[in-house]
Design a protein around this motif. Structure first.
Motif, PDB file in Angstrom:
ATOM      1  N   SER A 203      69.893  18.750  57.174  1.00  0.00           N
ATOM      2  CA  SER A 203      69.806  18.418  58.587  1.00  0.00           C
ATOM      3  C   SER A 203      69.166  19.555  59.374  1.00  0.00           C
ATOM      4  CB  SER A 203      71.203  18.138  59.146  1.00  0.00           C
ATOM      5  OG  SER A 203      71.194  18.100  60.555  1.00  0.00           O
ATOM      6  N   GLN A 204      68.359  19.180  60.341  1.00  0.00           N
ATOM      7  CA  GLN A 204      67.706  20.191  61.176  1.00  0.00           C
ATOM      8  C   GLN A 204      68.701  20.932  62.055  1.00  0.00           C
ATOM      9  OE1 GLN A 204      64.387  18.711  63.415  1.00  0.00           O
ATOM     10  NE2 GLN A 204      64.174  20.559  64.634  1.00  0.00           N
ATOM     11  N   ASN A 205      69.724  20.218  62.521  1.00  0.00           N
ATOM     12  CA  ASN A 205      70.655  20.805  63.485  1.00  0.00           C
ATOM     13  C   ASN A 205      72.004  21.197  62.900  1.00  0.00           C
ATOM     14  OD1 ASN A 205      68.921  20.448  65.821  1.00  0.00           O
ATOM     15  ND2 ASN A 205      69.317  18.268  65.591  1.00  0.00           N
ATOM     16  N   ASN A 206      72.318  20.701  61.707  1.00  0.00           N
ATOM     17  CA  ASN A 206      73.675  20.875  61.180  1.00  0.00           C
ATOM     18  C   ASN A 206      73.732  21.557  59.814  1.00  0.00           C
ATOM     19  OD1 ASN A 206      74.957  19.368  63.383  1.00  0.00           O
ATOM     20  ND2 ASN A 206      73.912  17.601  62.481  1.00  0.00           N
ATOM     21  N   ASN A 207      72.672  22.251  59.443  1.00  0.00           N
ATOM     22  CA  ASN A 207      72.681  22.899  58.131  1.00  0.00           C
ATOM     23  C   ASN A 207      71.654  24.009  58.079  1.00  0.00           C
ATOM     24  OD1 ASN A 207      73.749  23.256  55.616  1.00  0.00           O
ATOM     25  ND2 ASN A 207      72.999  21.339  54.748  1.00  0.00           N
ATOM     26  N   ARG A 208      71.848  24.901  57.123  1.00  0.00           N
ATOM     27  CA  ARG A 208      70.895  25.955  56.806  1.00  0.00           C
ATOM     28  C   ARG A 208      70.958  26.198  55.301  1.00  0.00           C
ATOM     29  NH1 ARG A 208      73.391  28.649  61.258  1.00  0.00           N
ATOM     30  NH2 ARG A 208      74.397  30.091  59.788  1.00  0.00           N
ATOM     31  N   PRO A 209      69.862  26.626  54.677  1.00  0.00           N
ATOM     32  CA  PRO A 209      69.884  26.858  53.233  1.00  0.00           C
ATOM     33  C   PRO A 209      70.996  27.806  52.793  1.00  0.00           C
ATOM     34  CG  PRO A 209      67.631  26.847  54.013  1.00  0.00           C
ATOM     35  CD  PRO A 209      68.499  26.776  55.234  1.00  0.00           C
ATOM     36  N   GLU A 210      71.280  28.840  53.592  1.00  0.00           N
ATOM     37  CA  GLU A 210      72.327  29.780  53.191  1.00  0.00           C
ATOM     38  C   GLU A 210      73.703  29.125  53.188  1.00  0.00           C
ATOM     39  OE1 GLU A 210      71.020  31.034  57.452  1.00  0.00           O
ATOM     40  OE2 GLU A 210      70.103  30.221  55.615  1.00  0.00           O
TER      41      GLU A 210
ATOM     42  N   VAL B 288      58.285  17.297  45.683  1.00  0.00           N
ATOM     43  CA  VAL B 288      58.915  16.912  46.943  1.00  0.00           C
ATOM     44  C   VAL B 288      57.888  17.249  48.019  1.00  0.00           C
ATOM     45  CG1 VAL B 288      60.848  17.249  48.514  1.00  0.00           C
ATOM     46  CG2 VAL B 288      61.205  17.472  46.046  1.00  0.00           C
ATOM     47  N   LEU B 289      57.271  16.228  48.603  1.00  0.00           N
ATOM     48  CA  LEU B 289      56.288  16.487  49.647  1.00  0.00           C
ATOM     49  C   LEU B 289      56.963  17.028  50.904  1.00  0.00           C
ATOM     50  CD1 LEU B 289      53.850  13.449  49.360  1.00  0.00           C
ATOM     51  CD2 LEU B 289      53.831  15.641  48.143  1.00  0.00           C
ATOM     52  N   GLY B 290      58.232  16.738  51.045  1.00  0.00           N
ATOM     53  CA  GLY B 290      59.024  17.227  52.158  1.00  0.00           C
ATOM     54  C   GLY B 290      60.298  16.420  52.254  1.00  0.00           C
ATOM     55  N   SER B 291      61.369  17.041  52.757  1.00  0.00           N
ATOM     56  CA  SER B 291      62.617  16.311  52.957  1.00  0.00           C
ATOM     57  C   SER B 291      63.326  16.884  54.172  1.00  0.00           C
ATOM     58  CB  SER B 291      63.513  16.403  51.717  1.00  0.00           C
ATOM     59  OG  SER B 291      64.067  17.704  51.584  1.00  0.00           O
ATOM     60  N   GLY B 292      64.267  16.125  54.708  1.00  0.00           N
ATOM     61  CA  GLY B 292      64.997  16.590  55.874  1.00  0.00           C
ATOM     62  C   GLY B 292      65.133  15.503  56.913  1.00  0.00           C
ATOM     63  N   SER B 293      65.446  15.908  58.128  1.00  0.00           N
ATOM     64  CA  SER B 293      65.709  14.952  59.201  1.00  0.00           C
ATOM     65  C   SER B 293      64.452  14.268  59.712  1.00  0.00           C
ATOM     66  CB  SER B 293      66.398  15.663  60.374  1.00  0.00           C
ATOM     67  OG  SER B 293      67.554  16.342  59.949  1.00  0.00           O
ATOM     68  N   SER B 294      63.273  14.876  59.483  1.00  0.00           N
ATOM     69  CA  SER B 294      62.041  14.356  60.085  1.00  0.00           C
ATOM     70  C   SER B 294      61.247  13.444  59.162  1.00  0.00           C
ATOM     71  CB  SER B 294      61.148  15.518  60.541  1.00  0.00           C
ATOM     72  OG  SER B 294      61.806  16.304  61.510  1.00  0.00           O
TER      73      SER B 294
END
Length: 275
Positions: free
Chosen positions: A229-236, A17-23
């Motif tokens: 999501s950058q604004n609506n989630n956290r790993p924990e 996974v080179l990267g994932s998320g909102s961006s």
């Protein structure tokens, strides 16, 4: 899909996974010195830098498989295809925006139908997202399946079958319902994200994995929770949802936004067994 690549250990499948998320999002699968990439929301410079960190040679890449046309998946896709001189594979009927530019090659694939290449097969499947002709991808290499299931607000029987029969599963856990509800987004955007044409919540992902765990004796060997999501989630928050469900017995890893990770397995090794 024939290109000269680098040598790897026989029967070793590598993925990153080179990267994932909102961006930005990008995934790579490699076997026998050859690779394919799913999406690229990174600049060419950043994508190549991340491939280098993952130990993937750009010369090994045979093609780019696009899931849909949102910028975090598409933004750097056309430029990367031109840099690597590789074709792009898209869902049948999808019209690419002009911003993609001229491509070295463009091929369409029908969702729900296997497409066979020299070293793997690809099964695109329809997802539920607010964009034209969105798909996920399930790749099979020497009988071993790996599935990318993100950017969907609803789950289908086809998705369940593909996920449960995968050795490696990349599954979206986009938002925590409480964070989304109490966050700064306007009501219209909150409704879009949580709709059937939006994204999977942590609870939906946990319930989906719990259903796989309860109904099957052979589990995915590795599950990666991604596209947070950058604004609506956290790993924990993802961890809390999984640990509170029957999915806790699966081997999973939660990927933070933009995190690069790699993995591998050897074809012929036994799969993990459930309870």
């Amino acid at each position: 899909m024939d290109r000269k690549g680098t040598l790897t250990i026989n029967n070793q499948v590598r993925y990153a996974v080179l990267g994932s998320g909102s961006s930005a999002n990008a995934y790579i699968f490699s076997y026998g010195g050859r690779s394919l990439i799913v999406d690229n929301g990174f600049s060419v410079k950043e994508a190549l830098a991340r491939m280098d960190k993952a130990g993937i040679s750009p010369a090994s890449v045979d093609g780019l498989f696009l899931t849909h046309t949102h910028g975090d998946h598409l933004k750097g896709a056309g430029a990367l295809c031109r840099r690597l001189k590789i074709p792009m594979f898209i869902s049948a009927g999808l019209k690419l925006p002009d911003s993609v530019g001229k491509l070295p090659g463009l091929y369409t694939m029908q969702p729900g139908r296997d497409h066979n290449f020299s070293w793997c097969s690809c099964l695109p499947f329809s997802t539920c997202h607010d964009v034209e002709k969105p798909v996920g991808y399930s790749f099979t290499i020497q009988g071993e399946r790996m599935t990318v299931l993100t950017d969907t607000g609803e789950l289908s029987d086809e998705m369940f079958y593909l996920a449960s029969s995968s050795r490696v599963l990349f599954l979206e856990a986009n938002y925590d319902p409480g964070m989304l509800s109490n966050g700064p987004y306007p009501a219209s955007l909150k409704r879009r994200i949580s709709s059937k044409l939006g994204h999977l919540s942590n609870l939906q992902a946990a319930d989906f994995l719990a259903e796989i765990s309860s109904r099957h004796t052979v589990m995915p060997e590795s599950v990666y929770l991604c596209h947070l999501s950058q604004n609506n989630n956290r790993p924990e928050k993802v961890h809390e949802a999984l640990e509170a469900s029957r999915a806790a017995n699966l081997h999973y890893r939660i990927l933070d936004r933009g995190e690069l990770c790699t993995g591998e397995f050897f074809i012929g090794n036994s799969r993990n067994l459930g309870p």
